[in-house]
Write an enzyme that holds these catalytic residues in place. Structure first.
Site, mmCIF file in Angstrom:
data_model
loop_
_atom_site.group_PDB
_atom_site.id
_atom_site.type_symbol
_atom_site.label_atom_id
_atom_site.label_comp_id
_atom_site.label_asym_id
_atom_site.label_seq_id
_atom_site.Cartn_x
_atom_site.Cartn_y
_atom_site.Cartn_z
ATOM 1 N N HIS A 1 73.716 43.268 79.289
ATOM 2 C CA HIS A 1 73.583 43.028 77.852
ATOM 3 C C HIS A 1 73.967 41.619 77.425
ATOM 4 O O HIS A 1 73.327 41.031 76.565
ATOM 5 C CB HIS A 1 74.428 44.051 77.083
ATOM 6 C CG HIS A 1 74.039 44.215 75.659
ATOM 7 N ND1 HIS A 1 74.462 45.254 74.884
ATOM 8 C CD2 HIS A 1 73.263 43.467 74.833
ATOM 9 C CE1 HIS A 1 73.959 45.169 73.662
ATOM 10 N NE2 HIS A 1 73.236 44.075 73.609
ATOM 11 N N ASN B 1 70.742 37.800 76.397
ATOM 12 C CA ASN B 1 71.783 36.868 75.957
ATOM 13 C C ASN B 1 72.454 36.164 77.138
ATOM 14 O O ASN B 1 73.676 36.108 77.241
ATOM 15 C CB ASN B 1 72.823 37.601 75.091
ATOM 16 C CG ASN B 1 72.197 38.302 73.906
ATOM 17 O OD1 ASN B 1 71.423 37.706 73.173
ATOM 18 N ND2 ASN B 1 72.504 39.570 73.740
ATOM 19 N N TYR C 1 75.344 50.693 70.557
ATOM 20 C CA TYR C 1 74.709 50.746 69.236
ATOM 21 C C TYR C 1 75.122 52.026 68.516
ATOM 22 O O TYR C 1 74.859 53.120 69.004
ATOM 23 C CB TYR C 1 73.185 50.726 69.369
ATOM 24 C CG TYR C 1 72.566 49.461 69.881
ATOM 25 C CD1 TYR C 1 73.271 48.258 69.927
ATOM 26 C CD2 TYR C 1 71.248 49.448 70.325
ATOM 27 C CE1 TYR C 1 72.675 47.104 70.404
ATOM 28 C CE2 TYR C 1 70.648 48.295 70.802
ATOM 29 C CZ TYR C 1 71.369 47.129 70.840
ATOM 30 O OH TYR C 1 70.769 45.982 71.317
#
Length: 324
Positions: A135, A166, A54
């Site tokens: 992730h 995910n 990020y």
């Protein structure tokens, strides 16, 4: 603020709202980012979510920005011991795989998981991450390798509990069963896109694809597992529930959406709350509570979300929302 324990009571106690800081230190400037974190802590918020990529898509982004900002905030405020830190590995760019993201995702190989936690600890300025996520699903690496690498971090004390984000429901179940059969730490948290609106069947969400949404198969599975917690990201669909200048994502463009929006607005009027607050209250007040991962970029947006904590939806209102 309300509180609950992650992983069916086996994990740390956290606030019922989690602050997602994906854009902090990049598209949300430092001053605003620190102000939002300060207000969240002042309101009793203890749970903060970031990742080691990020925000690489922001102009000049490297993926270090969010973790580094959180580390600076915790040091300057003395908040490390009162903050439950969640971060992720797997979607950071790997130059060896090419120059284009997301095609060059680092993946979930054992060496990557190890290097990932070392980098995150350095940027966060801590010796332990409370919750560590895989992730995004990586079909190029044997599941056994990934599960073993994550479990090793728990064994050595670098990580508290494990999660995945995910991932398809069958992949979550398979990884958990493999770990359980061998007495290894297993994924106890699942972070998935989830909100009151339901997407079209098979709708994909960019890089996450269809697996990026918590469908009924995943919800049913989590509902049967006492040691699992669902964390819901994208719950406010970028402001589209309340802002006239924001359109509902095209993945939710189907006849059932207008019906649910109509009922949502009716419940908001009945309770005197905003539609955003009703959605958040619907999540945190569920029979098995989901923890919303708030995506806010101002103190004002956070204040609205905090108002959901004290909003009680009685059985009649919840049944009305669920039946729409």
């Amino acid at each position: 603020m309300r509180y609950l324990r992650l992983a069916g009571g086996g994990g740390p106690e956290v606030s019922a709202l989690c602050l997602g800081i994906l854009p902090f230190g990049s598209t949300v400037d430092e001053e605003t980012s620190l102000a939002v974190l300060d207000r969240f802590a002042e309101a009793g918020g203890t749970f903060v979510d970031t990742a080691n990529n990020y925000s690489i898509w922001a102009p000049g982004g490297t993926g270090d920005e969010s973790e580094e900002l959180l580390g600076r905030w915790m040091r300057s405020r003395g908040r490390r011991d009162s903050t439950v830190v969640a971060t992720k590995v797997g979607a950071r760019p790997d130059p060896a795989r090419g120059a284009e993201w997301p095609a060059n995702w680092e993946g979930l190989g054992a060496d990557t998981v190890r290097a990932g936690i070392e980098g995150s600890l350095r940027r966060l300025g801590t010796d332990r991450v409370d919750l560590y996520y895989a992730h995004i699903e990586d079909a190029t690496v044997p599941m056994e390798e990934t599960v073993g690498a994550f479990a090793g971090l728990v064994e050595e004390g670098t990580v508290g509990i494990l999660g995945c984000s995910n991932h398809a429901s069958w992949a979550v179940a398979a990884a958990r069963q493999y770990a359980a059969d061998r007495g290894l730490a297993r994924y106890a948290c699942v972070q998935q896109r989830y909100t009151y609106l339901q997407p079209r069947p098979g709708a994909g969400f960019g890089t996450q694809g269809p697996r990026g949404y918590a469908g009924t198969d995943l919800l049913d599975y989590i509902g049967t597992q006492e040691d699992m917690t669902l964390l819901a990201y994208g719950s406010l669909i970028h402001g589209a529930y309340t802002r006239a200048d924001k359109r509902v994502l095209e993945q939710y463009d189907h006849p059932g959406t207008e019906r649910r929006l109509r009922v949502l607005r009716e419940v908001a009027r009945e309770t005197g709350a905003t539609a955003n607050q009703v959605v958040l209250a619907w999540l945190i007040g569920a029979r098995k509570p989901a923890i919303p991962v708030l995506g806010v970029s101002s103190v004002a947006q956070l204040e609205e979300a905090l108002g959901a904590v004290d909003l009680e939806l009685d059985d009649g209102l919840r049944a009305k929302l669920d039946a729409a």
